[in-house]
Design an enzyme around this catalytic site. Structure first.
Site, mmCIF file in Angstrom:
data_model
loop_
_atom_site.group_PDB
_atom_site.id
_atom_site.type_symbol
_atom_site.label_atom_id
_atom_site.label_comp_id
_atom_site.label_asym_id
_atom_site.label_seq_id
_atom_site.Cartn_x
_atom_site.Cartn_y
_atom_site.Cartn_z
ATOM 1 N N LYS A 21 0.847 -1.203 0.000
ATOM 2 C CA LYS A 21 0.000 0.000 0.000
ATOM 3 C C LYS A 21 0.877 1.245 0.000
ATOM 4 C CE LYS A 21 -1.854 0.603 4.652
ATOM 5 N NZ LYS A 21 -1.556 1.884 5.273
ATOM 6 N N SER A 22 2.032 1.175 0.642
ATOM 7 C CA SER A 22 2.929 2.336 0.665
ATOM 8 C C SER A 22 3.459 2.649 -0.735
ATOM 9 C CB SER A 22 4.109 2.073 1.609
ATOM 10 O OG SER A 22 3.653 2.075 2.946
ATOM 11 N N ARG A 26 2.356 5.976 -3.223
ATOM 12 C CA ARG A 26 3.372 6.887 -3.785
ATOM 13 C C ARG A 26 3.218 6.954 -5.303
ATOM 14 N NH1 ARG A 26 4.968 5.336 0.962
ATOM 15 N NH2 ARG A 26 6.711 6.236 2.107
ATOM 16 N N GLY A 68 -4.008 7.330 6.454
ATOM 17 C CA GLY A 68 -2.982 8.285 6.876
ATOM 18 C C GLY A 68 -2.096 8.752 5.738
ATOM 19 N N ARG A 97 -5.030 12.729 14.369
ATOM 20 C CA ARG A 97 -3.660 12.377 13.965
ATOM 21 C C ARG A 97 -2.925 13.649 13.511
ATOM 22 N NH1 ARG A 97 -3.523 7.004 10.392
ATOM 23 N NH2 ARG A 97 -1.308 7.194 10.960
ATOM 24 N N GLN A 145 5.813 10.334 6.960
ATOM 25 C CA GLN A 145 4.863 10.615 5.873
ATOM 26 C C GLN A 145 4.887 12.093 5.487
ATOM 27 O OE1 GLN A 145 0.995 9.065 6.888
ATOM 28 N NE2 GLN A 145 1.806 7.066 7.446
ATOM 29 N N ASP A 294 5.093 -0.850 11.713
ATOM 30 C CA ASP A 294 3.811 -1.526 11.452
ATOM 31 C C ASP A 294 3.820 -3.019 11.787
ATOM 32 O OD1 ASP A 294 3.092 0.960 10.592
ATOM 33 O OD2 ASP A 294 2.818 0.418 8.488
#
Ligand SMILES: O=C(O)C1=C[C@@H](OP(=O)(O)O)[C@@H](O)[C@H](O)C1
Ligand SMILES: C=C(OP(=O)(O)O)C(=O)O
Length: 409
Positions: A21-22, A26, A68, A97, A145, A294
């Protein structure tokens, strides 16, 4: 509520996990800014779908729910959409957050951003403009992030961007992942000491890049836990030997502390997780997980299930994720019989007793609470409060468990 009966692991099953997912998030931002990527194995996570939807609809009011990275990446993205005003909001938790360090950096670069509710938190009202200032300072101890968000737009700025990271750098592996992707894309960058420089990217219309996203290592972590507690071999696809994902550290960590050997099959991009039958578990696990936050919950549950004492540090970001993950771990590990103490940066076990008879794990709207505790069904039956939370990163999680598990009869 998801009931997980006491189960056994089947031998030699194969799971195909979807893209990181990261990496996916991107690439979606870069695709939207530069428009020349063919993306393969895009993440099927809800966070990625939400980001994709926001980028394709281009509306004035955007709700990013719990995502996020999408919240943080879109803050910079909308900041450079000249002539456009966007209201960017999220779930109740998203409004708790932090985002101040990123907003202040963008304001210092000349962007007009207003907090619509509480100072330092979403929702934001962002007036897009052209950024020409070439340098900015950003505190880097709250979330990487914020840095990635600025790096993703940096190549689009006419003078590029020089970011000076102030203070400790948290989750550094994610910054390195971003720079690696920029390099693949042809955007020149350097990271020396605490300064990151990104050059303006001029020839971006010239060619199409094919980017095959490696599958998600954070999702893979749960199968490491299953392999330890079930003592059987599991295969996972599509992974690479050299990963840009910090959570690929799970392979080394689970080899060192739990005797799981990871073999890579190059042609099939397959990982084989193989428990060593002669492995002697350590007396204690001492680990800094700042680079791979994570997978903390995964590790704590595996250690708790085996009653191996642990002291984990580097966890400064865990209290501001989907939930306060240290408090959530403290409360739920107790149900497995594991007592813990935690600070803002650490969690350690303080004693092991008997697990409750009827375990119901609360999920705190956090996908990783549900998935990290699931492998405990190899020890004892348990229930997971909100099964739908897994959609945030791994919608097929429960379906995939059916492939590897068989109920004890
Ligand atoms: O850049 C990213 O893709 C991420 C960075 C990390 O956040 P922090 O830098 O806030 O720790 C990580 O926990 C998150 O799941 C994804
Ligand atoms: C922290 C996470 O995600 P995000 O910060 O993108 O919401 C996560 O997936 O564990």
């Amino acid at each position: 509520m998801k009931k997980l009966k006491k189960s056994k692991l089947k031998e030699n099953q194969t799971i195909q996990i979807s893209g990181s997912k990261s990496i996916s998030n991107r690439l979606l931002i870069l695709e939207s800014l530069f428009k020349n990527i063919e993306i393969g194995n895009l993440s099927n996570s809800q966070d990625t779908s939400l980001l994709k939807k926001a980028l394709s609809e281009n509306t004035e009011w955007v709700d990013i729910h719990h995502a996020g990275t999408a919240m943080r990446f879109l803050t910079s993205y909308y900041s450079i959409q000249g002539g456009k005003t966007t209201i960017l909001t999220g779930s109740k938790r998203m409004k708790e957050r932090p985002i101040k360090n990123l907003v202040t950096a963008l304001q210092n670069l000349g962007v007009e951003i207003e907090y619509l509710e509480n100072e330092g938190f979403p929702p934001l009202k962002i007036k897009g403009r052209t950024i020409t200032q070439p340098k900015v300072n950003v505190p880097s101890n709250i979330s990487s992030q914020f840095i990635t968000s600025l790096l993703l737009i940096a190549g689009k700025l006419e003078n590029g961007l020089e970011i000076h990271l102030v203070g400790e750098v948290t989750s550094r592996s994610y910054i390195e992942m971003t720079l690696n992707i920029l390099t693949r894309f042809g955007i020149k960058n350097s990271f020396i000491e605490n300064t990151i420089k990104v050059e303006p990217f001029i020839n971006h219309q010239s060619s199409i890049i094919n980017y095959e996203v490696e599958s998600d290592w954070s999702s893979a972590s749960y199968f490491y836990s299953f392999a330890v507690l079930g003592r059987k071999t599991i295969h996972l696809k599509s992974f690479y030997k050299e990963s840009t994902q910090g959570d690929s550290a799970i392979a080394k960590i689970y080899e060192e502390f739990f005797g799981i050997k990871t073999n890579f099959t190059e042609e099939e991009h397959k990982l084989t997780l193989q428990p060593d039958p002669n492995f002697k578990f350590p007396e204690k696990i001492v680990l800094d997980m700042n680079n791979c936050p994570d997978i903390t919950q995964t590790l704590c549950v595996t250690a708790a299930a085996l009653k191996i004492p642990f002291v984990i540090s580097g966890l400064g970001t865990l209290r501001v994720k989907e939930t306060d993950r240290l408090l959530a771990l403290h409360n739920e590990l107790k149900k497995l019989g594991t007592e813990t103490e935690y600070t803002d940066y650490t969690i350690k076990s303080t004693g092991f007793g008997k697990a409750e008879e009827n375990i119901i794990i609360k999920t705190y709207q956090d996908h990783r609470m549900a998935m990290a505790f699931a492998p405990f069904c190899l020890v004892q039956e348990l229930e997971i409060e909100d099964e739908d939370v897994v959609e945030k990163s791994y919608p097929k999680f429960w379906e995939d468990l059916q492939i590897i598990l068989t109920e004890n009869s």
